[in-house]
Scaffold this motif. Sequence first.
Motif, PDB file in Angstrom:
ATOM      1  N   LYS A 471      52.540  78.978 -29.535  1.00  0.00           N
ATOM      2  CA  LYS A 471      51.574  77.881 -29.500  1.00  0.00           C
ATOM      3  C   LYS A 471      51.610  77.002 -30.743  1.00  0.00           C
ATOM      4  O   LYS A 471      51.283  75.810 -30.662  1.00  0.00           O
ATOM      5  CB  LYS A 471      50.156  78.446 -29.325  1.00  0.00           C
ATOM      6  N   ILE A 472      51.926  77.587 -31.900  1.00  0.00           N
ATOM      7  CA  ILE A 472      51.935  76.824 -33.153  1.00  0.00           C
ATOM      8  C   ILE A 472      53.201  77.161 -33.935  1.00  0.00           C
ATOM      9  O   ILE A 472      53.941  78.085 -33.582  1.00  0.00           O
ATOM     10  CB  ILE A 472      50.679  77.119 -34.008  1.00  0.00           C
ATOM     11  N   ALA A 473      53.458  76.419 -34.999  1.00  0.00           N
ATOM     12  CA  ALA A 473      54.651  76.636 -35.819  1.00  0.00           C
ATOM     13  C   ALA A 473      54.701  78.073 -36.346  1.00  0.00           C
ATOM     14  O   ALA A 473      53.673  78.656 -36.697  1.00  0.00           O
ATOM     15  CB  ALA A 473      54.649  75.656 -36.982  1.00  0.00           C
ATOM     16  N   HIS A 474      55.909  78.619 -36.396  1.00  0.00           N
ATOM     17  CA  HIS A 474      56.075  80.024 -36.805  1.00  0.00           C
ATOM     18  C   HIS A 474      55.493  80.301 -38.188  1.00  0.00           C
ATOM     19  O   HIS A 474      54.919  81.370 -38.421  1.00  0.00           O
ATOM     20  CB  HIS A 474      57.561  80.397 -36.769  1.00  0.00           C
ATOM     21  N   TYR A 475      55.638  79.337 -39.119  1.00  0.00           N
ATOM     22  CA  TYR A 475      55.180  79.606 -40.480  1.00  0.00           C
ATOM     23  C   TYR A 475      53.649  79.718 -40.562  1.00  0.00           C
ATOM     24  O   TYR A 475      53.107  80.301 -41.500  1.00  0.00           O
ATOM     25  CB  TYR A 475      55.697  78.541 -41.454  1.00  0.00           C
TER      26      TYR A 475
END
Length: 513
Positions: A471-475
């Motif tokens: 759903k969101i950036a891995h970091y």
Amino acid sequence: MNLTELAARYGDKPAIVMAGSGDTLTYRELEERSNRIAHLFRSRGLGPGDHLAILMQNQLEVFPVAWAAQRSGLLYTPVNWHLSADEASYIVANCGARMLIHSAALADLAAAAEAAAPGLQSRLVAGGNVEGAERLEDAVADLPVTPIADETEGQYMLYSSGTTGRPKGILPALTGRPFGTGLAIDHLMGTAFGFGPDTIYLSPGPLYHAAPLGWTIGTVRNGGTAVVMEKFDAERTLHLIDERKVTHAQFVPTMFVRMLKLDDDIRDRYDVSSLRLVVHAAAPCPVEVKRRMIEWFGPTLTEFYSGSEGTGFFMIDTPDWLAHPGSVGRAVRGVVHICDDDGNDVAPGEVGTVWFSEIERFEYLGDAAKTAEAFNDKGWNTLGDLGHIDEDGYLYLSARRSDLILSGGVNIYPQEIEDALTLHPAVLDVAVIGLPDDEMGQRVHAVVQPAAGATPGPELERELIDYCRAKIAHYKAPRSVGFGVIPRLPSGKILRRELSAGYAEAGPPRTSS
């Protein structure tokens, strides 16, 4: 907005109904009981500007007391009865209360507060008996049911939620205006939120919190009826909306999540079509949660953003929100400025500290340093929130500055991660914090309160991390997930300080790759 005039007009119409017990106060009864208590205040030497502390559960007896204080020109502080004895005692002493009125069930907490408050001159119990304590009902039995001669508008004096330390008393300026003038929120409820004589307002929150008490009083000011829940329960809420034909209600986002997670067959039992306005505030609402509530309740949702300090007020209705998803709206009161750490205005879309100008100044009681920190050299005020505005002037909040996670030199906002996880079927509640990391400075850690039937452990941890990464950036996704109860205030605010302190004591969690 004078209760005497309202009582003459509405008489036996219910002003307050307790949802569980069905106990009711009519307009006439509220007028007479609050007048008796106002006479008690004057007989005990409490005049305009003096202070009253109210330590009471959600019960009918709260309202005559609060209205008596409001019509007597008093400052009155509702005290969170979930606090420890030390915390509650601090508030009662710090606010300078000369009288404490409390529930019988809270006698021990009240006794501790009394012992710690040297300025307290009277302590009375309402709605019950406590051995050796003066009963409010007895103290007012022979007093007049007519108004005191010197009625002036009082004001509730609230304390900040204390998520980052001792709660701070927010000292308002009493206007000295005649009783019946009303407070700003009373008028806003009528003009902007459509409250009136045909309103049935459902209040599910604790009455020591700003909105449940203030909006319940405002409902009566506008001629409506308030249905007050002793305690929030998701299915009971739907039952009340259906049974009472509720027109207006106010929730915090965690209540939305609890209702959305009810089984479909439970949700489908209840008719919510009577709702004309559903207000929510106090904590950020995940975009997907709000979309699903709009699909269910229709285009009735209106959000507002403000603080107990009362310096800025933003609101946004459903059509505007669908055009600006995630926004808390445009300013209704105050002018918004987004500034960098040097106090310079930033461009639309750029995150900075949210400041308000063209506001009424306030002070934190007895704390000049904290008051000074809340204002800049231009006289603008900040509540410590970070956010940005778009080209149309709509405000979007990112985080409290104190909640920000700095990982590898990058700002990460816990709310974004919590929003991604909150509707996972295995998640009852979630909070995200930053934990110390030798390489990154801080790392993202999620604490999940599992839903019924979910099994906490490495498999669920891996599933939740992968779900978040989709759903969101891995970091931004959590590198580790722990399981436990999420400490929240009834307003919905997460007590991240408690979570972080608990992990500091337990040592660092293992990290998933």
